[in-house]
Motif scaffolding. Sequence first.
Motif: not given
Length: 276
Positions: A25-32
């Motif tokens: 869930v948080f991986y795209p947020f961390l990439i951003m």
Amino acid sequence: MAFRSKFSAAEAGKHLFLIVTCLFVFYPFLIMLQMSVKDVGQIIYGFFEIKPPFHLENYAVAWKRVSPMVWNSLIISGGTALLAVVTAAMAGYAFGRMTFPGREPMFWVIFAKLFLPGVLNLVPSFVLAWKLGLLDTYWAVILFGASGALPFWVFVIRTFVRQQPQELFDCAKIDGAGEGQTFVWIAVPLLRPMIALLTINVFVAEWNNYIWPLVTLTTPAKRPLTVGLAFLTSSYPGDYGQLMAGYAIASIPLLLLFIFGMKQFVQGLTSGAIKI
């Protein structure tokens, strides 16, 4: 001991599953976030690397671009949530506790709106907004956004109100309270968890709304974040770091809303689950 070891293994498996789910869930947020502190070269040639120099100036540039959109989104989302709360609470109480001609047919007509796909209402809603002279105004988004949320929340609040003890409302009437006073002093305190859940749900939904603001707001200065960031992506196609910084800034109000409203959100979910 065997039961305890099995129980521990089950608990470990459950926690492992939750951890993996959270990572996805948080991986795209961390990439951003890691892209938001890089320049174009660092993004292209070291996409997964996290090392200096960190370009925090991306946030300063992004804030200049998105700050007007943030205020637009706050006005639209806050106005929609406020209107939906007031209207849904009053309508739900009326359908749940008051008696008037046509109550049941009117309620089921509103409830039937839940079964219509949202895209099916796009053209009729646009024509209605045009006829009312609301196009390119905040009211076009606020009024139609609140009306779209009402069928479900009127149903939820009506169900919740009808499950409350009748004695509470009878005592208020014996003491001389009218319907308005009964609603304010009895129903609203009981509905507080549901109102908090409604507010958060509608605010987040309107904050993320894209299609309706896109077709109704033509002036760039009135665009909310969802629409404005899409135009920024096409206007500044190479500034990936600054664009990601803009997306990160856009997520801050929702994170704050979740942090400070999490307790009320959970209470609203459990209250609705028990009563419905």
